[in-house]
Design a protein around this motif. Structure first.
Motif, PDB file in Angstrom:
ATOM      1  N   PRO A  79      75.172  39.973  24.873  1.00 54.02           N
ATOM      2  CA  PRO A  79      76.076  38.904  24.454  1.00 54.02           C
ATOM      3  C   PRO A  79      76.992  38.471  25.601  1.00 54.02           C
ATOM      4  O   PRO A  79      77.262  39.239  26.518  1.00 54.02           O
ATOM      5  CB  PRO A  79      76.887  39.547  23.320  1.00 54.02           C
ATOM      6  CG  PRO A  79      76.003  40.634  22.809  1.00 54.02           C
ATOM      7  CD  PRO A  79      75.301  41.172  24.020  1.00 54.02           C
ATOM      8  N   LYS A  80      77.475  37.229  25.485  1.00 47.88           N
ATOM      9  CA  LYS A  80      78.391  36.659  26.473  1.00 47.88           C
ATOM     10  C   LYS A  80      79.625  36.148  25.758  1.00 47.88           C
ATOM     11  O   LYS A  80      79.516  35.437  24.744  1.00 47.88           O
ATOM     12  CB  LYS A  80      77.722  35.507  27.222  1.00 47.88           C
ATOM     13  CG  LYS A  80      78.647  34.771  28.175  1.00 47.88           C
ATOM     14  CD  LYS A  80      77.965  33.543  28.767  1.00 47.88           C
ATOM     15  CE  LYS A  80      78.934  32.743  29.645  1.00 47.88           C
ATOM     16  NZ  LYS A  80      78.314  31.498  30.173  1.00 47.88           N
ATOM     17  N   LEU A  81      80.798  36.485  26.274  1.00 46.13           N
ATOM     18  CA  LEU A  81      82.056  36.045  25.687  1.00 46.13           C
ATOM     19  C   LEU A  81      82.233  34.543  25.881  1.00 46.13           C
ATOM     20  O   LEU A  81      82.170  34.051  27.011  1.00 46.13           O
ATOM     21  CB  LEU A  81      83.220  36.804  26.339  1.00 46.13           C
ATOM     22  CG  LEU A  81      84.637  36.417  25.911  1.00 46.13           C
ATOM     23  CD1 LEU A  81      84.888  36.791  24.457  1.00 46.13           C
ATOM     24  CD2 LEU A  81      85.670  37.079  26.827  1.00 46.13           C
ATOM     25  N   TYR A 104      80.784  35.170  20.634  1.00 49.52           N
ATOM     26  CA  TYR A 104      79.801  35.582  21.624  1.00 49.52           C
ATOM     27  C   TYR A 104      78.519  34.793  21.463  1.00 49.52           C
ATOM     28  O   TYR A 104      78.066  34.551  20.346  1.00 49.52           O
ATOM     29  CB  TYR A 104      79.530  37.090  21.510  1.00 49.52           C
ATOM     30  CG  TYR A 104      80.793  37.882  21.712  1.00 49.52           C
ATOM     31  CD1 TYR A 104      81.634  38.161  20.636  1.00 49.52           C
ATOM     32  CD2 TYR A 104      81.206  38.269  22.989  1.00 49.52           C
ATOM     33  CE1 TYR A 104      82.830  38.815  20.821  1.00 49.52           C
ATOM     34  CE2 TYR A 104      82.398  38.925  23.185  1.00 49.52           C
ATOM     35  CZ  TYR A 104      83.218  39.187  22.099  1.00 49.52           C
ATOM     36  OH  TYR A 104      84.413  39.819  22.292  1.00 49.52           O
ATOM     37  N   GLN A 122      74.471  34.806  22.452  1.00 48.38           N
ATOM     38  CA  GLN A 122      73.416  35.739  22.852  1.00 48.38           C
ATOM     39  C   GLN A 122      72.065  35.044  22.898  1.00 48.38           C
ATOM     40  O   GLN A 122      71.576  34.560  21.877  1.00 48.38           O
ATOM     41  CB  GLN A 122      73.352  36.940  21.902  1.00 48.38           C
ATOM     42  CG  GLN A 122      72.380  38.017  22.370  1.00 48.38           C
ATOM     43  CD  GLN A 122      72.307  39.197  21.427  1.00 48.38           C
ATOM     44  OE1 GLN A 122      72.422  39.059  20.217  1.00 48.38           O
ATOM     45  NE2 GLN A 122      72.124  40.400  21.991  1.00 48.38           N
TER      46      GLN A 122
END
Lengths: 119, 110
Positions: B46-48, B38, B40
């Motif tokens: 957060p972003k996958l 992730y 961030q």
């Protein structure tokens, strides 16, 4: 489009409880596990547990056993995370996150809810 | 369950490649191929970036790649760009049916 919208910031006193909501839209609510993850100020991510919106089944991290309760209301596509006996070190941003694989693939996240515990 | 170990910081110049390690045990990273990464940015969720060790979600740049060897997973960012400056976290499923995150790595683009 998938959206997870969480409830607003909370300020609580030590010993109190807090209940954070996460409203899902744009997908079949009962089709995906929902996890809760928290992040203390300036710290890393911490996994708290998950709820199965279909069955209501839950799995909590040992650290939070006895203090956390995750529930859902399928009529409004919303999951809830309640944390009791709050302490100052529970001050954190709490996130809900959809698991697209049932193996910890968090493809969508809520915007986060800041919970501040202070006397 | 102890957090997975990541370097506190990694830096690189634009265009370079960097690799972030994520070290666990034979009960988490080493046992399953369920490691995700992730990104961030400050004040954001957060972003996958990577799931199942090396799979990339649609929409994530192919400059991001993942791998695993034994108890250590890795995230490589090639062609480093200013927008890659962020915190990165790994996450693994464990044999106790729980999940554990890494300690986090701050990536700085020089």
């Amino acid at each position: 489009q998938v959206q997870l919208v969480q409830s607003g910031a909370e300020v609580k006193k030590p010993g109190a409880s807090v209940k954070v909501s996460c409203k899902a839209s744009g997908y079949t609510f009962t089709g995906y596990l929902m996890h809760w993850v928290r992040q203390a100020p300036g710290q890393g991510l911490e996994w708290m547990g998950w709820i199965n919106p279909n069955s209501g089944g839950t799995n909590y991290a040992q650290k939070f056993q006895g203090r956390v309760t995750m529930t859902r209301d399928t009529s409004v596509s919303t999951v809830y995370m309640e944390l009791s006996s709050l302490r100052s070190d529970d001050t954190a941003v709490y996130y809900c996150a959809r698991d697209s694989s049932n193996w910890g693939t968090y493809d969508y996240w809520g915007q986060g809810t800041l919970v501040t515990v202070s006397s | 369950q102890s957090a997975l170990t990541q370097p506190a910081s990694v830096s690189g110049s634009p265009g370079q490649s960097i690799t972030i390690s994520c070290t666990g045990t034979s009960s988490d990273v080493g046992y399953y191929n369920y490691v995700s990464w992730y990104q961030q940015h400050p004040g954001k969720a957060p972003k996958l970036m990577i799931f199942d060790v090396s799979d990339r979600p649609s929409g994530v740049s192919n400059r991001f790649s993942g791998s695993k060897s034994g108890n250590t997973a890795s995230l490589t960012i090639s062609g480093l760009q200013a927008e890659d400056e962020a915190d990165y976290y790994c996450c693994s499923y464990t044999r106790t049916s729980t999940y554990v995150f890494g300690t986090g790595t701050k990536v700085t683009v020089l």
